[in-house]
Design a protein around this motif. Sequence first.
Motif, PDB file in Angstrom:
ATOM      1  N   GLN A 158      39.799   6.310  20.660  1.00 30.60           N
ATOM      2  CA  GLN A 158      39.216   7.255  19.706  1.00 30.60           C
ATOM      3  C   GLN A 158      39.148   6.656  18.303  1.00 30.60           C
ATOM      4  O   GLN A 158      39.832   5.687  17.994  1.00 30.60           O
ATOM      5  N   GLU A 159      38.319   7.308  17.468  1.00 32.95           N
ATOM      6  CA  GLU A 159      38.205   6.904  16.072  1.00 32.95           C
ATOM      7  C   GLU A 159      39.517   7.198  15.337  1.00 32.95           C
ATOM      8  O   GLU A 159      40.262   8.104  15.728  1.00 32.95           O
ATOM      9  N   GLY A 160      39.726   6.469  14.279  1.00 32.54           N
ATOM     10  CA  GLY A 160      40.876   6.750  13.430  1.00 32.54           C
ATOM     11  C   GLY A 160      42.130   6.022  13.867  1.00 32.54           C
ATOM     12  O   GLY A 160      42.119   5.204  14.776  1.00 32.54           O
ATOM     13  N   LYS A 161      43.171   6.336  13.147  1.00 34.14           N
ATOM     14  CA  LYS A 161      44.443   5.657  13.361  1.00 34.14           C
ATOM     15  C   LYS A 161      45.233   6.321  14.481  1.00 34.14           C
ATOM     16  O   LYS A 161      45.330   7.541  14.527  1.00 34.14           O
ATOM     17  N   SER A 162      45.776   5.532  15.354  1.00 33.47           N
ATOM     18  CA  SER A 162      46.648   6.117  16.364  1.00 33.47           C
ATOM     19  C   SER A 162      47.617   5.061  16.877  1.00 33.47           C
ATOM     20  O   SER A 162      47.357   3.861  16.787  1.00 33.47           O
ATOM     21  N   LYS A 189      40.599   2.473  14.422  1.00 28.50           N
ATOM     22  CA  LYS A 189      39.192   2.227  14.761  1.00 28.50           C
ATOM     23  C   LYS A 189      38.326   2.963  13.759  1.00 28.50           C
ATOM     24  O   LYS A 189      38.452   4.167  13.567  1.00 28.50           O
ATOM     25  N   LYS A 190      37.474   2.191  13.075  1.00 30.84           N
ATOM     26  CA  LYS A 190      36.541   2.782  12.110  1.00 30.84           C
ATOM     27  C   LYS A 190      35.165   2.264  12.437  1.00 30.84           C
ATOM     28  O   LYS A 190      34.823   1.136  12.081  1.00 30.84           O
ATOM     29  N   GLY A 191      34.395   3.059  13.168  1.00 30.91           N
ATOM     30  CA  GLY A 191      33.065   2.628  13.578  1.00 30.91           C
ATOM     31  C   GLY A 191      33.153   1.367  14.407  1.00 30.91           C
ATOM     32  O   GLY A 191      33.761   1.357  15.471  1.00 30.91           O
ATOM     33  N   ALA A 245      52.118  -9.042  14.000  1.00 34.67           N
ATOM     34  CA  ALA A 245      50.779  -9.439  14.450  1.00 34.67           C
ATOM     35  C   ALA A 245      49.746  -8.471  13.920  1.00 34.67           C
ATOM     36  O   ALA A 245      49.951  -7.254  13.924  1.00 34.67           O
ATOM     37  N   LYS A 246      48.650  -9.027  13.404  1.00 35.93           N
ATOM     38  CA  LYS A 246      47.529  -8.201  12.942  1.00 35.93           C
ATOM     39  C   LYS A 246      46.252  -8.821  13.473  1.00 35.93           C
ATOM     40  O   LYS A 246      46.014 -10.019  13.286  1.00 35.93           O
ATOM     41  N   PHE A 247      45.464  -8.036  14.119  1.00 37.75           N
ATOM     42  CA  PHE A 247      44.193  -8.536  14.653  1.00 37.75           C
ATOM     43  C   PHE A 247      43.056  -7.625  14.192  1.00 37.75           C
ATOM     44  O   PHE A 247      43.174  -6.404  14.302  1.00 37.75           O
ATOM     45  N   ASP A 248      42.008  -8.223  13.687  1.00 41.48           N
ATOM     46  CA  ASP A 248      40.806  -7.458  13.332  1.00 41.48           C
ATOM     47  C   ASP A 248      39.716  -7.795  14.339  1.00 41.48           C
ATOM     48  O   ASP A 248      39.360  -8.961  14.498  1.00 41.48           O
ATOM     49  N   TYR A 249      39.188  -6.777  14.984  1.00 34.41           N
ATOM     50  CA  TYR A 249      38.177  -6.987  16.030  1.00 34.41           C
ATOM     51  C   TYR A 249      36.820  -6.475  15.582  1.00 34.41           C
ATOM     52  O   TYR A 249      36.710  -5.574  14.760  1.00 34.41           O
ATOM     53  N   LYS A 250      35.799  -7.093  16.170  1.00 33.73           N
ATOM     54  CA  LYS A 250      34.423  -6.619  16.019  1.00 33.73           C
ATOM     55  C   LYS A 250      33.823  -6.607  17.415  1.00 33.73           C
ATOM     56  O   LYS A 250      34.256  -7.371  18.269  1.00 33.73           O
TER      57      LYS A 250
END
Lengths: 181, 284
Positions: A104-108, A133-135, A171-176
Motif C-alpha cells: 500500500q501507499e504510505g509508510k508502514s 511507498k510514494k507513487g 540498511a536503506k534502499f531506494d527503489y524505482k
Amino acid sequence: MKKYYYLITLLFFVCITSFGQKYKTEESYIKFYSSAPMEDIEAVNESSTSIIDMDSKNIVIVIPITSFEFPKELMQEHFNENYLESDKYPKATFKGKLTNWDGQEGKSSATAEGTLELHGVSKEIKIDGEIDKKGDALNMSAVFIIKLEDYKIKIPKAVFYKIAEEVEVTAKFDYKPYAKN
Amino acid sequence: MRRISILLLLFGFNSFAQDELLELLESEGTADKGYAIATFKSTRVINGHSIETRSNGSLEFIISHRFGTLNSGYKEFWGLDFANMRMGLEYGLTDNLNIGIGRSSFDKVVDGFIKYRLLRQSNNSPVTMTAFASIARKTAEIEGLSGLDRNAYTAQLLIAKKFNSNFSLQITPTVIQRNLVLTEDDENLLLAIGLGARYKLSNRVAIVTEYYPQLSGKAEQFKDSFAVGVDIETGGHVFQLHFTNAVQMNERGFIGETTEDFWDGDIHYGFNITRVFDLRPNKK
C-alpha cells in the motif's frame, strides 16, 4: 458463464498489469557498526543492488563485500582478507519475502524473512523494517543485529582492531519501478 | 472454472521466484569493481618494493635490519653482532601516489623515491602495475667518491598479479644508473629483473621469496640477490622476517652490490617492521 467472462477479463487485466511489476534499487546504503573497547568500527557500502517482485513480494539483495569502505585502509584490508575472506566469498546475498506488507501507499512496517548468505554460510533471518511507498518511489529501511559467530566469522584473540561479537547493520534502499527490456 | 484456474496459474507464473530475481539482478552487473586487495601484505616484497601503495593520508614508518651472516659462527653470535639498518618514512599523497625517504647505516646511504600505481587489478585489468623511481646517495666518507659520483638512480616497473586468495606473483624489470661503479668490470647501466612471490599459509602468515638476477654484464665478485621469508600480520603491524644474501636495503645496493652467495651459507637474517599511521582518519 457470462459471469465468468467478467472474472476472466478482470484476471487478464490483473495479469497484464502485474507483469513487470518489479522494483529495482536506485540507491542503496548499508552501514555496519561495531562498538569495541579500542575503537568503534564503521563501514559503508553503497554498491548493493536489490530487486522486489511486487506480486510475490519476493526480494533479493546482493552486497559486494569489497565495496565496504572503512575510514582506515588497513581495517578494510583486514576485513576483506582476514574476516570476510572476500576472495572466496565476494558477495553476500539475501533471498526472501516481504511479509506483513501489502504494497500500500504510505509508510508502514514490514518484515523480510529469508536466507542471508554471508561468508559462505546460509542462515534464516527475519528483519523488521519500514517501507515507505510514494507513487513510483519505494524506500525501505531497517536496522538489525548480526552475530559474527553465526556466519563463522572468527575474531582472533590478539588483534589490534578488536571487533565486537555483534555488529549493528543499518540498511536503506531506494527503489524505482524496473523496466523490463 | 477450469479456465479461471489456468489463468490463476498464469498469474502465479508471472510473479518471479527468488532465484529468478537473483539471476535477473546479477545479469545487470554490480557497481563492484572487483579490485584485488593485499596482493602483497607490505610495500616491500622483501628487499625490493611491491606494487602496494599506501592510501591517501597514510604515513608508514618502516624499520629494516639485516644482521651478519649465519655462517660467521659463535663468536659473532651467528651474525647478530653485526647490524645494518634502514629507517624510512613513506606517505600516501593520494591512493596511487606515494613518496618516501630513508637512510641506511651501510655507506650512510640516503634514498628518496616516488611510486605511482598506474593500473589496479580488477574486473577490468588482469594485473596491478606500479612505476617506481628512486635516487640513492652514499653520504659516507669514501675515498675517491664525491659529488654526483655518489648517486645512483633506479627505475622499475612493478607488475603483479594475485592469482587467487593465496598466491601472488610479481615481475619487476629494473634499470639502475650508477654514476660510479665499484669495479672496472661493471657497467654504469645495470639491467635486472626481479621476481617475487607470496604464498599465504593462513590468514596471518605468508611465505615470500624474491630473486633479482642481473641481466647486464656484472663483475665476478657480485652475486644475484635472493631472499626468502615469512610475513606475519598482527593487525596494524606487519612483521617480515627473512633470510637473504643481500645486506643493503636500497635498489642499487641489493641488486647491484651483493657480494655474498646464498647457497654458500652467506645468509643474513633480517626483518622489516612497518607501522601505518592514518593521518587523515576521517576522510570520506
